[in-house]
Design a protein around this motif. Structure first.
Motif, PDB file in Angstrom:
ATOM      1  N   ALA A 108       0.848  -1.188   0.000  1.00 35.05           N
ATOM      2  CA  ALA A 108       0.000   0.000   0.000  1.00 35.05           C
ATOM      3  C   ALA A 108       0.891   1.247   0.000  1.00 35.05           C
ATOM      4  O   ALA A 108       2.105   1.170   0.208  1.00 35.05           O
ATOM      5  N   ASP A 109       0.298   2.401  -0.240  1.00 34.01           N
ATOM      6  CA  ASP A 109       1.057   3.647  -0.201  1.00 34.01           C
ATOM      7  C   ASP A 109       1.495   3.973   1.227  1.00 34.01           C
ATOM      8  O   ASP A 109       0.736   3.763   2.189  1.00 34.01           O
ATOM      9  N   ASP A 110       2.697   4.510   1.353  1.00 37.06           N
ATOM     10  CA  ASP A 110       3.115   5.037   2.647  1.00 37.06           C
ATOM     11  C   ASP A 110       2.571   6.456   2.806  1.00 37.06           C
ATOM     12  O   ASP A 110       1.855   6.959   1.927  1.00 37.06           O
ATOM     13  N   GLU A 111       2.884   7.106   3.900  1.00 37.17           N
ATOM     14  CA  GLU A 111       2.319   8.442   4.159  1.00 37.17           C
ATOM     15  C   GLU A 111       2.722   9.446   3.087  1.00 37.17           C
ATOM     16  O   GLU A 111       1.921  10.280   2.665  1.00 37.17           O
ATOM     17  N   ALA A 115       0.188  11.419   0.510  1.00 38.48           N
ATOM     18  CA  ALA A 115       0.197  12.876   0.378  1.00 38.48           C
ATOM     19  C   ALA A 115       0.371  13.290  -1.078  1.00 38.48           C
ATOM     20  O   ALA A 115      -0.296  14.221  -1.556  1.00 38.48           O
ATOM     21  N   ARG A 116       1.247  12.590  -1.802  1.00 39.73           N
ATOM     22  CA  ARG A 116       1.464  12.917  -3.213  1.00 39.73           C
ATOM     23  C   ARG A 116       0.191  12.686  -4.026  1.00 39.73           C
ATOM     24  O   ARG A 116      -0.156  13.502  -4.886  1.00 39.73           O
ATOM     25  N   ARG A 117      -0.493  11.597  -3.764  1.00 45.91           N
ATOM     26  CA  ARG A 117      -1.735  11.330  -4.509  1.00 45.91           C
ATOM     27  C   ARG A 117      -2.782  12.403  -4.220  1.00 45.91           C
ATOM     28  O   ARG A 117      -3.482  12.861  -5.123  1.00 45.91           O
ATOM     29  N   ALA A 118      -2.914  12.799  -2.957  1.00 53.23           N
ATOM     30  CA  ALA A 118      -3.897  13.821  -2.594  1.00 53.23           C
ATOM     31  C   ALA A 118      -3.567  15.160  -3.265  1.00 53.23           C
ATOM     32  O   ALA A 118      -4.453  15.854  -3.794  1.00 53.23           O
ATOM     33  N   ALA A 180      -5.100   5.263  -3.515  1.00 52.20           N
ATOM     34  CA  ALA A 180      -4.658   5.633  -2.165  1.00 52.20           C
ATOM     35  C   ALA A 180      -5.375   4.804  -1.105  1.00 52.20           C
ATOM     36  O   ALA A 180      -4.805   4.513  -0.050  1.00 52.20           O
ATOM     37  N   GLY A 181      -6.606   4.416  -1.373  1.00 51.86           N
ATOM     38  CA  GLY A 181      -7.389   3.680  -0.390  1.00 51.86           C
ATOM     39  C   GLY A 181      -7.201   2.177  -0.410  1.00 51.86           C
ATOM     40  O   GLY A 181      -7.830   1.465   0.383  1.00 51.86           O
ATOM     41  N   ARG A 182      -6.326   1.684  -1.275  1.00 59.05           N
ATOM     42  CA  ARG A 182      -6.176   0.230  -1.365  1.00 59.05           C
ATOM     43  C   ARG A 182      -5.394  -0.311  -0.155  1.00 59.05           C
ATOM     44  O   ARG A 182      -4.525   0.378   0.386  1.00 59.05           O
TER      45      ARG A 182
END
Length: 256
Positions: A108-111, A115-118, A180-182
């Motif tokens: 999964a994405d880290d923090e 943040a980059r995706r958002a 991001a939600g995966r």
């Protein structure tokens, strides 16, 4: 763009922020030998935006497979398509005859990734798809493709650029939010007991070969192929090597 015949189905799951058109070279290679289904995900490929959830996309895809008469298939997912393949495996494992995971990862994405995706989703909503040309577009191509003066390589790079610019901004933003939600899919890897091929471009910096090696090692009896002269879009950057591997794998799954 969708293609479908009847037997020995292969289902292609496209990458972000592309459409099923990205699989055109693979469809041409399989045409006449296997059934091919290449659905567009919500908000991409001309579809209206849907929920920002890969689980919701997986449930919808399960319904679509039922509608077109596909019970079991070889699934081929690249990047975001690989993330979706993991959600499909978790929710509907009986759908799988085989699996190809290309230029993707199980983590999964880290923090920082979240943040980059958002930030990117907000920028695309404000300024449009062209925002992706600033950093995302160069990152999906390997150095060989970016620097080559070869006519075919330049055409491939231009095609990738055009597909990015054609994407719907809201669809892009929701896809970013869905990714991001995966969840972390690494716990699923030891449970994947269908034939599996892991493919990665040697020059992929987004989902690099080391991650592909770790993923393949965690999947029982998975095969690993590293494609030279290719980055994240290995199927477009080096279609000859990609298609040879894909055809050989599908033939093995279906017995020729």
């Amino acid at each position: 763009m969708e293609w479908l015949i009847a037997a020995k189905p292969v289902v292609f799951l496209h990458a972000f922020p592309f459409s099923p058109e990205m699989w055109s070279l693979q469809v041409a290679a399989l045409e006449g030998r296997y059934s091919v289904f290449a659905p567009a995900m919500p908000g991409l490929g001309g579809r209206e935006p849907g929920p920002a959830s890969l689980d919701a996309w997986a449930a919808e895809l399960d319904e679509r497979l039922e509608e077109v008469g596909i019970d079991e298939a070889v699934f081929v997912g690249l990047s975001m398509g690989g993330y979706l393949a993991f959600r499909l495996w978790d929710l509907f494992p009986d759908r799988f005859a085989g699996l190809v995971l290309a230029d993707t990862r199980a983590e999964a994405d880290d923090e920082a990734g979240l943040a980059r995706r958002a930030e990117l989703a907000a920028a695309v909503r404000e300024k449009g798809a062209g925002v992706l040309l600033e950093s995302f577009y160069p990152s999906v191509l390997g150095e060989t493709t970016r620097t080559s003066q070869d006519e075919e390589r330049r055409a491939a790079a231009d095609w990738v650029r055009e597909m990015i610019l054609e994407a719907d901004p809201e669809g892009i933003a929701r896809a970013l939010e869905a990714m991001a939600g995966r969840p972390d899919s690494r716990p699923l890897l030891p449970e994947i007991e269908v034939p599996t091929l892991v493919i990665v471009g040697e020059e992929d910096t987004l989902t690099p070969p080391e991650q592909a090696r770790e993923m393949a090692a965690a999947i029982p009896e998975a095969e690993l192929l590293i494609i030279g002269g290719a980055g994240h879009m290995a199927n477009i950057e080096n279609p000859g090597a990609f298609n040879t591997a894909l055809l050989g794998f599908v033939e093995k799954v279906y017995g020729g």
